[in-house]
Design a protein around this motif. Structure first.
Motif, PDB file in Angstrom:
ATOM      1  N   PRO A   1       0.818  -1.220   0.000  1.00  0.00           N
ATOM      2  CA  PRO A   1       0.000   0.000   0.000  1.00  0.00           C
ATOM      3  C   PRO A   1       0.852   1.270   0.000  1.00  0.00           C
ATOM      4  N   THR A   2       1.991   1.237   0.707  1.00  0.00           N
ATOM      5  CA  THR A   2       2.865   2.412   0.771  1.00  0.00           C
ATOM      6  C   THR A   2       3.403   2.756  -0.613  1.00  0.00           C
ATOM      7  N   GLU A   3       3.883   1.747  -1.316  1.00  0.00           N
ATOM      8  CA  GLU A   3       4.444   1.950  -2.653  1.00  0.00           C
ATOM      9  C   GLU A   3       3.369   2.405  -3.633  1.00  0.00           C
ATOM     10  N   LEU A   4       2.217   1.744  -3.612  1.00  0.00           N
ATOM     11  CA  LEU A   4       1.131   2.109  -4.528  1.00  0.00           C
ATOM     12  C   LEU A   4       0.641   3.526  -4.257  1.00  0.00           C
ATOM     13  N   ASN A   5       0.563   3.901  -2.979  1.00  0.00           N
ATOM     14  CA  ASN A   5       0.153   5.258  -2.640  1.00  0.00           C
ATOM     15  C   ASN A   5       1.177   6.273  -3.115  1.00  0.00           C
ATOM     16  N   ALA A   6       2.468   5.969  -2.970  1.00  0.00           N
ATOM     17  CA  ALA A   6       3.519   6.881  -3.438  1.00  0.00           C
ATOM     18  C   ALA A   6       3.393   7.100  -4.947  1.00  0.00           C
ATOM     19  N   CYS A   7       3.087   6.048  -5.679  1.00  0.00           N
ATOM     20  CA  CYS A   7       2.919   6.171  -7.133  1.00  0.00           C
ATOM     21  C   CYS A   7       1.718   7.050  -7.466  1.00  0.00           C
ATOM     22  N   ARG A   8       0.620   6.832  -6.770  1.00  0.00           N
ATOM     23  CA  ARG A   8      -0.599   7.608  -7.011  1.00  0.00           C
ATOM     24  C   ARG A   8      -0.371   9.091  -6.694  1.00  0.00           C
ATOM     25  N   VAL A   9       0.238   9.348  -5.529  1.00  0.00           N
ATOM     26  CA  VAL A   9       0.501  10.733  -5.105  1.00  0.00           C
ATOM     27  C   VAL A   9       1.445  11.429  -6.088  1.00  0.00           C
ATOM     28  N   ALA A  10       2.392  10.689  -6.648  1.00  0.00           N
ATOM     29  CA  ALA A  10       3.362  11.257  -7.593  1.00  0.00           C
ATOM     30  C   ALA A  10       2.710  11.634  -8.924  1.00  0.00           C
ATOM     31  N   GLY A  11       1.524  11.081  -9.190  1.00  0.00           N
ATOM     32  CA  GLY A  11       0.841  11.413 -10.438  1.00  0.00           C
ATOM     33  C   GLY A  11       0.906  10.325 -11.489  1.00  0.00           C
TER      34      GLY A  11
END
Length: 124
Positions: free
Chosen positions: A87-97
């Protein structure tokens, strides 16, 4: 011809993706880390960018963030490539755009579906 940029520090992953993309009318450019991907993207202005999440120097999410700061990449599809589903990695990708995530090992069908979504002119 449509340009696609793939950044991954794993040579085998790059070669597999290049082989899968060879059936499409695209020019594939590769980078092995985030800073190299950013420099190459600025130079070639690809129609689609695929960034591995886990790379040396900077993650794919960090590279995406840097690209999104530049107006010419505001609407460029940027796809995360990862072997993890944390979830941390997927969220970082989403937040990055990042627009979407492809999971390793990437299937030809998943790659074709991604291309059809973001580059419909390539759909067979």
């Amino acid at each position: 011809m449509t340009s696609i940029l793939i950044a991954d520090d794993d040579f085998i992953s790059l070669e597999v993706l290049k082989a899968m993309l060879s059936q499409f009318p695209v020019t594939v450019h590769t980078a092995s880390n985030g800073p190299e991907a950013i420099a190459l993207a600025e130079n070639i202005q690809p129609a689609l960018i695929i960034l591995d999440y886990e790379m040396p120097a900077m993650t794919g999410a960090e590279a995406c963030q840097q690209l999104r700061l530049q107006p010419q990449f505001a609407d460029t599809p940027i796809i995360a490539l990862t072997g993890h589903q944390s979830p941390t990695e997927l969220n970082a990708c989403r937040v990055a755009g990042m627009n979407e995530t492809l999971y390793k090992p990437v299937s030809p069908e998943a790659l074709a579906a991604t291309l059809a979504s973001y580059l419909p002119q390539l759909a067979k």
